[in-house]
Design a protein around this motif. Structure first.
Motif, mmCIF file in Angstrom:
data_model
loop_
_atom_site.group_PDB
_atom_site.id
_atom_site.type_symbol
_atom_site.label_atom_id
_atom_site.label_comp_id
_atom_site.label_asym_id
_atom_site.label_seq_id
_atom_site.Cartn_x
_atom_site.Cartn_y
_atom_site.Cartn_z
ATOM 1 N N TYR A 24 0.640 -1.187 -0.071
ATOM 2 C CA TYR A 24 0.105 0.015 0.067
ATOM 3 C C TYR A 24 0.845 1.236 -0.017
ATOM 4 O O TYR A 24 0.579 2.111 -0.642
ATOM 5 C CB TYR A 24 -0.841 0.068 1.257
ATOM 6 C CG TYR A 24 -1.781 1.168 1.510
ATOM 7 C CD1 TYR A 24 -2.571 1.628 0.318
ATOM 8 C CD2 TYR A 24 -1.449 2.196 2.331
ATOM 9 C CE1 TYR A 24 -3.360 2.763 0.539
ATOM 10 C CE2 TYR A 24 -2.060 3.342 2.530
ATOM 11 C CZ TYR A 24 -3.108 3.771 1.728
ATOM 12 O OH TYR A 24 -3.724 5.058 1.597
ATOM 13 N N LEU A 25 1.693 1.168 0.753
ATOM 14 C CA LEU A 25 2.845 2.270 0.844
ATOM 15 C C LEU A 25 3.504 2.785 -0.506
ATOM 16 O O LEU A 25 3.805 3.727 -1.066
ATOM 17 C CB LEU A 25 3.819 2.169 1.977
ATOM 18 C CG LEU A 25 3.288 2.537 3.393
ATOM 19 C CD1 LEU A 25 4.367 2.218 4.241
ATOM 20 C CD2 LEU A 25 2.785 3.831 3.574
ATOM 21 N N MET A 26 3.902 1.532 -1.042
ATOM 22 C CA MET A 26 4.499 1.674 -2.394
ATOM 23 C C MET A 26 3.312 2.205 -3.269
ATOM 24 O O MET A 26 3.795 3.138 -4.242
ATOM 25 C CB MET A 26 4.998 0.300 -3.077
ATOM 26 C CG MET A 26 6.023 -0.233 -2.456
ATOM 27 S SD MET A 26 6.207 -1.951 -2.880
ATOM 28 C CE MET A 26 6.418 -1.895 -4.789
ATOM 29 N N PHE A 27 2.169 1.871 -3.358
ATOM 30 C CA PHE A 27 1.264 2.153 -4.248
ATOM 31 C C PHE A 27 0.941 3.704 -3.949
ATOM 32 O O PHE A 27 0.903 4.572 -4.978
ATOM 33 C CB PHE A 27 -0.075 1.451 -4.065
ATOM 34 C CG PHE A 27 -1.201 2.004 -4.822
ATOM 35 C CD1 PHE A 27 -1.249 1.985 -6.312
ATOM 36 C CD2 PHE A 27 -2.306 2.688 -4.161
ATOM 37 C CE1 PHE A 27 -2.435 2.311 -6.941
ATOM 38 C CE2 PHE A 27 -3.595 3.161 -4.837
ATOM 39 C CZ PHE A 27 -3.539 3.104 -6.448
ATOM 40 N N SER A 28 0.735 4.214 -2.788
ATOM 41 C CA SER A 28 0.541 5.780 -2.534
ATOM 42 C C SER A 28 1.545 6.472 -2.642
ATOM 43 O O SER A 28 1.605 7.543 -3.293
ATOM 44 C CB SER A 28 0.103 5.967 -1.007
ATOM 45 O OG SER A 28 1.249 5.386 -0.243
ATOM 46 N N PHE A 29 2.888 6.159 -2.729
ATOM 47 C CA PHE A 29 4.052 6.769 -2.972
ATOM 48 C C PHE A 29 4.075 6.858 -4.626
ATOM 49 O O PHE A 29 4.510 7.978 -4.820
ATOM 50 C CB PHE A 29 5.368 6.210 -2.623
ATOM 51 C CG PHE A 29 6.684 7.155 -2.811
ATOM 52 C CD1 PHE A 29 6.751 8.254 -2.019
ATOM 53 C CD2 PHE A 29 7.559 6.820 -3.849
ATOM 54 C CE1 PHE A 29 7.782 9.017 -2.131
ATOM 55 C CE2 PHE A 29 8.697 7.551 -3.956
ATOM 56 C CZ PHE A 29 8.745 8.787 -3.302
ATOM 57 N N GLY A 45 6.093 3.748 -11.037
ATOM 58 C CA GLY A 45 5.719 3.170 -9.669
ATOM 59 C C GLY A 45 4.428 2.476 -9.550
ATOM 60 O O GLY A 45 4.445 1.400 -8.777
ATOM 61 N N MET A 46 3.564 2.711 -10.510
ATOM 62 C CA MET A 46 2.150 1.943 -10.673
ATOM 63 C C MET A 46 2.622 0.470 -11.032
ATOM 64 O O MET A 46 2.025 -0.469 -10.606
ATOM 65 C CB MET A 46 1.373 2.559 -11.570
ATOM 66 C CG MET A 46 0.814 3.698 -10.912
ATOM 67 S SD MET A 46 -0.597 3.097 -9.785
ATOM 68 C CE MET A 46 -0.975 4.586 -9.208
ATOM 69 N N VAL A 47 3.678 0.411 -12.019
ATOM 70 C CA VAL A 47 3.885 -0.914 -12.543
ATOM 71 C C VAL A 47 4.692 -1.715 -11.518
ATOM 72 O O VAL A 47 4.529 -2.765 -11.418
ATOM 73 C CB VAL A 47 4.958 -0.629 -13.916
ATOM 74 C CG1 VAL A 47 5.470 -1.988 -14.128
ATOM 75 C CG2 VAL A 47 4.007 -0.141 -14.977
ATOM 76 N N VAL A 48 5.726 -1.135 -10.707
ATOM 77 C CA VAL A 48 6.242 -1.755 -9.778
ATOM 78 C C VAL A 48 5.448 -2.101 -8.430
ATOM 79 O O VAL A 48 5.500 -3.035 -8.087
ATOM 80 C CB VAL A 48 7.476 -0.781 -8.996
ATOM 81 C CG1 VAL A 48 8.225 -1.440 -7.871
ATOM 82 C CG2 VAL A 48 8.790 -0.771 -10.262
ATOM 83 N N SER A 49 4.550 -1.289 -8.229
ATOM 84 C CA SER A 49 3.703 -1.777 -7.074
ATOM 85 C C SER A 49 2.641 -2.681 -7.476
ATOM 86 O O SER A 49 2.356 -3.836 -6.723
ATOM 87 C CB SER A 49 2.884 -0.381 -6.503
ATOM 88 O OG SER A 49 1.974 0.054 -7.379
ATOM 89 N N ALA A 50 2.080 -2.718 -8.938
ATOM 90 C CA ALA A 50 1.336 -3.826 -9.284
ATOM 91 C C ALA A 50 2.121 -5.184 -9.281
ATOM 92 O O ALA A 50 1.424 -6.386 -9.100
ATOM 93 C CB ALA A 50 0.765 -3.391 -10.666
#
Length: 67
Positions: A24-29, A45-50
């Motif tokens: 969640y923190l990765m996604f929000s960042f 960042g979206m690709v990495v968090s997904a």
């Protein structure tokens, strides 16, 4: 159930909660990067968090299949 198996369950639950919070923190960042800094960084960042979320789900499914 003795206290050792109960403590293993508690550690497992805390580990899963920590992993979900980190995703969640990765996604929000990545949202912050996309909205405030640069849209390219937000997309990365979206690709990495997904990818992290998908890897977590596959890891949990593999753990449950091993039981």
């Amino acid at each position: 159930m003795d206290y050792r198996s109960a403590s293993k369950v508690a550690v497992r639950v805390v580990g899963h909660v920590a992993a979900i919070v980190l995703i969640y923190l990765m996604f929000s960042f990545s949202l912050f990067l996309g909205l405030q800094v640069n849209t390219t960084y937000g997309n990365i960042g979206m690709v990495v968090s997904a990818a992290a979320a998908i890897a977590y789900v596959l890891w949990v499914r593999r753990l449950r299949a091993r039981r």
